[in-house]
Write an enzyme that holds these catalytic residues in place. Sequence first.
Site, PDB file in Angstrom:
ATOM      1  N   ARG B  55       0.854  -1.185   0.000  1.00  0.00           N
ATOM      2  CA  ARG B  55       0.000   0.000   0.000  1.00  0.00           C
ATOM      3  C   ARG B  55       0.893   1.240   0.000  1.00  0.00           C
ATOM      4  O   ARG B  55       2.105   1.160   0.225  1.00  0.00           O
ATOM      5  CB  ARG B  55      -0.933   0.012   1.204  1.00  0.00           C
ATOM      6  N   GLY B  56       0.280   2.396  -0.255  1.00  0.00           N
ATOM      7  CA  GLY B  56       1.049   3.626  -0.391  1.00  0.00           C
ATOM      8  C   GLY B  56       1.318   3.839  -1.871  1.00  0.00           C
ATOM      9  O   GLY B  56       1.917   2.986  -2.527  1.00  0.00           O
ATOM     10  N   ALA B  57       0.898   4.989  -2.398  1.00  0.00           N
ATOM     11  CA  ALA B  57       0.949   5.197  -3.847  1.00  0.00           C
ATOM     12  C   ALA B  57       2.352   4.991  -4.435  1.00  0.00           C
ATOM     13  O   ALA B  57       2.497   4.272  -5.440  1.00  0.00           O
ATOM     14  CB  ALA B  57       0.411   6.588  -4.179  1.00  0.00           C
ATOM     15  N   ARG B  89      -5.913  -1.047  -8.874  1.00  0.00           N
ATOM     16  CA  ARG B  89      -6.342   0.020  -7.955  1.00  0.00           C
ATOM     17  C   ARG B  89      -6.651   1.234  -8.817  1.00  0.00           C
ATOM     18  O   ARG B  89      -5.747   1.959  -9.209  1.00  0.00           O
ATOM     19  CB  ARG B  89      -5.218   0.380  -6.961  1.00  0.00           C
ATOM     20  N   GLN B 187      -3.180   2.740  10.519  1.00  0.00           N
ATOM     21  CA  GLN B 187      -1.834   2.676   9.929  1.00  0.00           C
ATOM     22  C   GLN B 187      -0.789   3.330  10.829  1.00  0.00           C
ATOM     23  O   GLN B 187       0.385   2.980  10.759  1.00  0.00           O
ATOM     24  CB  GLN B 187      -1.825   3.373   8.564  1.00  0.00           C
ATOM     25  N   ASP B 227      -1.590  13.105   0.028  1.00  0.00           N
ATOM     26  CA  ASP B 227      -1.993  12.283  -1.111  1.00  0.00           C
ATOM     27  C   ASP B 227      -2.087  13.101  -2.381  1.00  0.00           C
ATOM     28  O   ASP B 227      -1.835  12.614  -3.473  1.00  0.00           O
ATOM     29  CB  ASP B 227      -3.329  11.594  -0.818  1.00  0.00           C
ATOM     30  N   ASN B 237      -5.023  14.573   2.659  1.00  0.00           N
ATOM     31  CA  ASN B 237      -4.263  13.513   3.325  1.00  0.00           C
ATOM     32  C   ASN B 237      -5.258  12.715   4.168  1.00  0.00           C
ATOM     33  O   ASN B 237      -6.438  13.040   4.252  1.00  0.00           O
ATOM     34  CB  ASN B 237      -3.137  14.108   4.189  1.00  0.00           C
TER      35      ASN B 237
END
Lengths: 333, 333
Positions: B55-57, B89, B187, B227, B237
């Site tokens: 996860r995490g762009a 995604r 998270q 984000d 975010n």
Amino acid sequence: MKVLTDDGNIDIEAVWFEDGMVHMVDQRLLPHNLEVLEMDDHLQVADAIREMAVRGAPAIGATAAYGMALASLNGANLDEAAMDLKSTRPTAFDLFHAVDWMIEALLKGEDAVRSSRSYASMIVEKCRAIGRYGAPLIKNGSKVMTHCNAGALATVDVGTALAPMREAHDQGKEFFVFVSETRPRMQGMMLTAWELSNEGIDCAIISDGASGHFIRESVDLIIVGADRIAANGDFANKIGTFEKAVLADRFSVPFYVAAPVSTYDPSLSQGDDIIIEQRDGEEVTHIMGNRIAPIGIKALNPSFDVTPAELVDGFITELGVLKPDELHRLGGV
Amino acid sequence: MKVLTDDGNIDIEAVWFEDGMVHMVDQRLLPHNLEVLEMDDHLQVADAIREMAVRGAPAIGATAAYGMALASLNGANLDEAAMDLKSTRPTAFDLFHAVDWMIEALLKGEDAVRSSRSYASMIVEKCRAIGRYGAPLIKNGSKVMTHCNAGALATVDVGTALAPMREAHDQGKEFFVFVSETRPRMQGMMLTAWELSNEGIDCAIISDGASGHFIRESVDLIIVGADRIAANGDFANKIGTFEKAVLADRFSVPFYVAAPVSTYDPSLSQGDDIIIEQRDGEEVTHIMGNRIAPIGIKALNPSFDVTPAELVDGFITELGVLKPDELHRLGGV
């Protein structure tokens, strides 16, 4: 409070005396199971308080009063019974007050059960008055926010922060309540949402961190309870209250505190004098007995925070809605 | 990133290519189990992205680049492989960018594995630069707050918000980090606390609702990730970011956003143009598969919030620390 059961709606209190026994909703099992404990001995009542089957200072007080009634009926030594009950939760002011109140009534020769019922009724009547004074703040279509559980479960019936909502609902108003879940113990998600939905009041749970977003976007009014109010109007309430007050101030959302006069403590001149209980970090790192956090990481877990009076638009009490600078008129209990 | 294992400390990335296979820390099992998945087929990689093992762009982008390298090694149809990976995604910008970047490199005849490693290295180098520019903000004895996970796990290595903390720690500074748990998916508690403690950085988890209390009482500096950043400096975010920014502003606590230039999107003139993902309410009402909320109660679950530029003291980018009104110099990617 209304409760939905498989057998239809019933109307009960969080704790009551009936057929020679103390009856108590076991709040540890909510919202998934409604179980009513029945006790015929004050030591069982003391255990129930200690083990948090009942919570909320006013409800604990009423439970202790009922416990003293049992002790009297059973011919127990009243001084010892008082000690048994007072030793359960050392910091709850209402607990001591209720036990002493019962001792005084019994010394005057008053009926034990009737006296304990009077004590509980006094609490509920104050909550009803809070509801009547607070209900006009809620309009048709209002979006209200609350935090933690300042409801019937905490006060025998009706509640403090939830009292104006119950009253406005009874008056036929339609409104919506944002219930912040209230980590770490999640009293908002588990208790307040349960109470509101049982009443048929439209509500939704949000994460605590979403409060700011919704205060900016759509909240019209915030009502919370209080654990203690200082002479200048600073007050302590469940952790998470303070930041909502700051957000409300920034976006000009009215912020109200619903509490009986007995919460006002003029012996504390300001919020800095209120001692904040630091609870076990495991309440944060574990959920329902499961460790969520990595092993070996600590958590800080202040149970309350202090909100300064300047952020409060009004205190909704059984004597009316007071501005912070009008609190001194209350004098104290 | 450093990871503590039963066999001692190791230094790994969140995802890497080795021995003809993509290796990936399964983030779904953290912080309790460190398991490294190994994949030799791009379809396995696509599944891992879809099922959120990573996860995490930025980390998703690098994973997709490695997936394209596998597709190339295996002689798969590259257009189909690109579709397989892009369809995992639908909203992650980095994912599309990484796959297109790899297609271009492969069309130019560049080595597949070397190209994918270059892509991942570019991300990590940007994070290191963010760390160098941000580290001077952290002093000996500083109390820093962060939210969610903008760490190595989200960016292959080093992180964005955590980059200045890693760099300051490597410089020998001693400081403390408040990690807000970041409901609903936690998270902060599960990933950020794990990363920081593996590095030996002193930290503690707090409930999200305790943020305001600690910002008033003791926080010196807040660093969060982003984000997406709009042209005027408003940014999106993880939910819970905005209210920390408001609290920081009230108590004059510096508030910084750490993000690579690629997060800046000048096509969005302001924060109102950023669409907020509304996720399933079950993320709020259930924890680790267990229902916490009463049955039948809904939850509202916006995944992000928007913080206005006026609350940001600076954007820590790989090009330096920029004020909101300096962002337009970046032009965009």
